[in-house]
Design an enzyme around this catalytic site. Sequence first.
Site, short mmCIF file in Angstrom:
data_model
loop_
_atom_site.label_atom_id
_atom_site.label_comp_id
_atom_site.label_asym_id
_atom_site.label_seq_id
_atom_site.Cartn_x
_atom_site.Cartn_y
_atom_site.Cartn_z
N ALA A 1 60.94 -18.33 60.16
CA ALA A 1 61.41 -17.09 59.53
C ALA A 1 60.40 -16.57 58.52
O ALA A 1 60.13 -15.37 58.44
CB ALA A 1 62.77 -17.32 58.88
N TYR A 2 59.87 -17.48 57.70
CA TYR A 2 58.85 -17.07 56.72
C TYR A 2 57.67 -16.43 57.43
O TYR A 2 57.23 -15.34 57.07
CB TYR A 2 58.40 -18.28 55.91
N CYS A 3 57.16 -17.11 58.45
CA CYS A 3 55.99 -16.61 59.17
C CYS A 3 56.27 -15.27 59.85
O CYS A 3 55.46 -14.34 59.79
CB CYS A 3 55.54 -17.65 60.19
N ASP B 1 50.04 -13.66 54.53
CA ASP B 1 49.80 -15.11 54.55
C ASP B 1 48.98 -15.43 55.79
O ASP B 1 49.25 -14.91 56.88
CB ASP B 1 51.13 -15.88 54.59
#
Length: 236
Positions: free
Chosen positions: A147-149, A135
Amino acid sequence: MTSSPAPILITGASQRVGLHCAQRLLEDGHSVIISYRTERPGVQTLREQGAITLYADFSCESGIIAFIDELKRHTPCLRAIVHNASAWIAETPDNEAAAFAQMVNVHMLAPYLINLHCAALLQRSSPADIVHISDDVTRKGSSKHIAYCASKAGLDSLTLSFAARYAPAIKVNGIAPALLLFNADDDAAYRAKALAKSALGFEPGSEVVYQSLRYLLDNPYVTGTTLTVNGGRHVK
């Protein structure tokens, strides 16, 4: 990319980008295996088009290992692995640890274990590739989706490490897209704000990822690279 009898595995291909890439590969004459967690209409569509569809739960180690075992029962070799499976979980005060753990499992542990345990399948094909779908957000971080990153940034690191480990037999690369597709319920204000973040300023759709995937599969001299597909967000 010349057609190979060895199938291409795409994880998380029940909808959106993964579904599109699986259908395009099938149209181009390649054998395809996909993983899915939710039985969506796209899964049945892929079955009807000739893909092998395997259920997988990448949120825990046991689910990942069960998928690997099932995959090996269906094929002795692989032309490529495309790690597209992703999780977007709200990081709210009551579930930060659970959200972090699940996204790390999906974005890092699953690719890590699949790459390790399926290397022999790839080594029976030449050429052979691993592609991690990351991403563009990892380029600068995210205050709202930490957290996603972080877990996607870990996936970028896996690209470098596995490229070094598996060269020259297996090329390992990544694709880091930004906005590709809006959701049906995204309102006009959100769409305008999102489009304004990029220099090119339009919604490209899934085909740009497929074009990037084909480039990585076709080019024999690229490994350890992550392609940025973000419409020029980094120059805005």
